[in-house]
Design an enzyme around this catalytic site. Structure first.
Site, PDB file in Angstrom:
ATOM      1  N   ASP A 294      -9.058 -17.300 -23.145  1.00  0.00           N
ATOM      2  CA  ASP A 294      -8.576 -16.500 -22.113  1.00  0.00           C
ATOM      3  C   ASP A 294      -9.718 -15.482 -21.775  1.00  0.00           C
ATOM      4  OD1 ASP A 294      -6.721 -14.733 -20.980  1.00  0.00           O
ATOM      5  OD2 ASP A 294      -6.558 -13.292 -22.831  1.00  0.00           O
TER       6      ASP A 294
ATOM      7  N   ASP B 153      -3.905 -22.646 -21.033  1.00  0.00           N
ATOM      8  CA  ASP B 153      -4.586 -21.859 -19.955  1.00  0.00           C
ATOM      9  C   ASP B 153      -6.072 -22.445 -19.917  1.00  0.00           C
ATOM     10  OD1 ASP B 153      -2.663 -20.146 -19.321  1.00  0.00           O
ATOM     11  OD2 ASP B 153      -3.313 -18.922 -21.007  1.00  0.00           O
TER      12      ASP B 153
ATOM     13  N   ASP C 210       5.018  -9.927 -25.372  1.00  0.00           N
ATOM     14  CA  ASP C 210       3.808  -9.989 -24.956  1.00  0.00           C
ATOM     15  C   ASP C 210       2.955  -8.698 -25.156  1.00  0.00           C
ATOM     16  OD1 ASP C 210       4.500 -12.420 -23.638  1.00  0.00           O
ATOM     17  OD2 ASP C 210       5.672 -11.378 -22.172  1.00  0.00           O
TER      18      ASP C 210
END
Length: 369
Positions: free
Chosen positions: A161, A199, A348
């Site tokens: 991330d 990601d 989230d």
């Protein structure tokens, strides 16, 4: 166009993690997001899940003996159509725990029937080399005992991330390579789907050119190691989603990361893009990859039933709903599966603590029209 990510918030302890898969159920049919969609993650339990109750359907039926008066031979049976395997549902998810602990809650039936009883991926997001093989094996062996296919998410790439909310992972790529080696030892020999590092490709722009090349080399190695450990493993690489990179650019990145030697690509993890948009985008990426015709795509449909919010919200946005139920039989060319990679109801970070199961959010997703 603003870069739009689907970064995953990793929280929890070394003993937690998402759920895995079970029997498919009917589901609803499956935005630009400024910033990042950040699904919360919990970890796969270290203890083996309880053995499933025997199914009544497992008892073989008894065929009557043929009539002695029959003198003509029966025609040879035609070859049976190959049965599409079913996904495995790991019983140790937060949502399943909540449903079991709250049988009298008026929301429990809806959450149980529409979320807890459906398949969802099992994430392994903490860097614990000594435990990872046994934790993976606990899931794959339970799935194998049921003749079902688990979905596993290794999520420990260094610089995860880009130092954002999901930062963490292995301390360096050498350590990550060792972690993947241990992960692979837990796969067993049965069919398994691996969603390799959400990601890790689409969000690699934050790295220097040298670091990005090193990451992609490590990801390519990971795919080879996983496949060598279990030839039945189907490894998919990160394609972001339809609102992020153009298909041609994403394909170029995937090619560098070794995706052409894998089963294919995955998209929409923890995002809200419609299934139709993702099908079109994934096919464009696959075409641009120019790899083997066998390459396919899997799509996260866990929260995309109403599509992405118009205002670009990414954190537990209101008005969303669960999407198409997980299945390995999509009826769509080059689309291998619809999966629930992000488990609906795990926040989230806005409707509850990041990574926590939030029943009000789960109920909203399961009951929204």
């Amino acid at each position: 166009m603003l870069a739009v990510a689907s970064a995953v918030v990793a929280v929890g302890t070394a003993t937690g993690m998402l759920s895995a898969l079970g029997e498919e159920r009917g589901g609803a049919a499956g935005g630009p997001v400024e910033g990042r969609d950040r699904p919360a993650v919990t970890y796969a339990r270290t203890s083996a899940p309880p053995a499933p109750a025997p199914s009544a359907s497992a008892t073989p039926s008894v065929r009557p003996a043929p009539s002695p008066r029959r003198t003509t031979a029966s025609p040879a049976p035609t070859a049976a159509k190959r049965r599409t395997p079913r996904l495995y549902r790991h019983p140790g998810s937060q949502v399943a725990d909540w449903v079991r602990a709250h049988p009298d809650d008026p929301r429990a039936a809806v959450i149980g029937n529409r979320i807890a009883d459906r398949p969802a991926a099992v994430w392994f997001a903490d860097f614990a080399p000594a435990a990872i093989a046994s934790r993976v094996r606990a899931v794959t062996s339970a799935a194998s005992a049921q003749g079902r296919v688990p979905v596993l998410v290794p999520y420990a790439i260094p610089d995860r991330d880009c130092g954002g909310a999901s930062r963490g992972g292995a301390p360096d790529l050498a350590a990550y390579d060792g972690w993947i080696d241990a992960f692979a030892r837990g796969l067993g020999s049965g069919e398994v789907i691996v969603i390799l590092e959400p990601d890790s490709v689409a969000q690699a722009d934050c790295l220097s050119a040298a670091d990005r090349a090193a990451r992609f080399a490590s990801l390519a190695r990971a795919g080879r190691v996983l496949k060598a450990a279990d030839p039945e493993a189907r490894v998919y690489y990160d394609a972001g989603h339809s609102g992020w990179h153009p298909a041609g650019r994403q394909a170029a990145l995937l090619r560098q990361a070794g995706a052409t030697a894998a089963a294919g690509i995955f998209s929409n993890v923890a995002n809200f893009r419609t299934t139709e948009d993702e099908i079109a985008y994934d096919r464009q990426v696959l075409d641009a990859l120019g790899g083997p015709a066998s390459l396919g795509a899997v799509i996260d449909t866990s929260r995309n039933g109403n599509g992405a919010p118009a205002n670009g919200a990414w954190c537990d946005p209101a008005g969303r709903r669960i999407g198409r139920a997980p299945t390995l039989d999509t009826g769509q060319a080059r689309i291998d599966a619809y999966l629930w990679v992000k488990l609906p109801g795990e926040s989230d970070g806005c409707k509850g603590a990041a990574g926590s199961f939030t029943p009000s959010y789960a109920y909203d997703l399961a009951s929204s029209s």
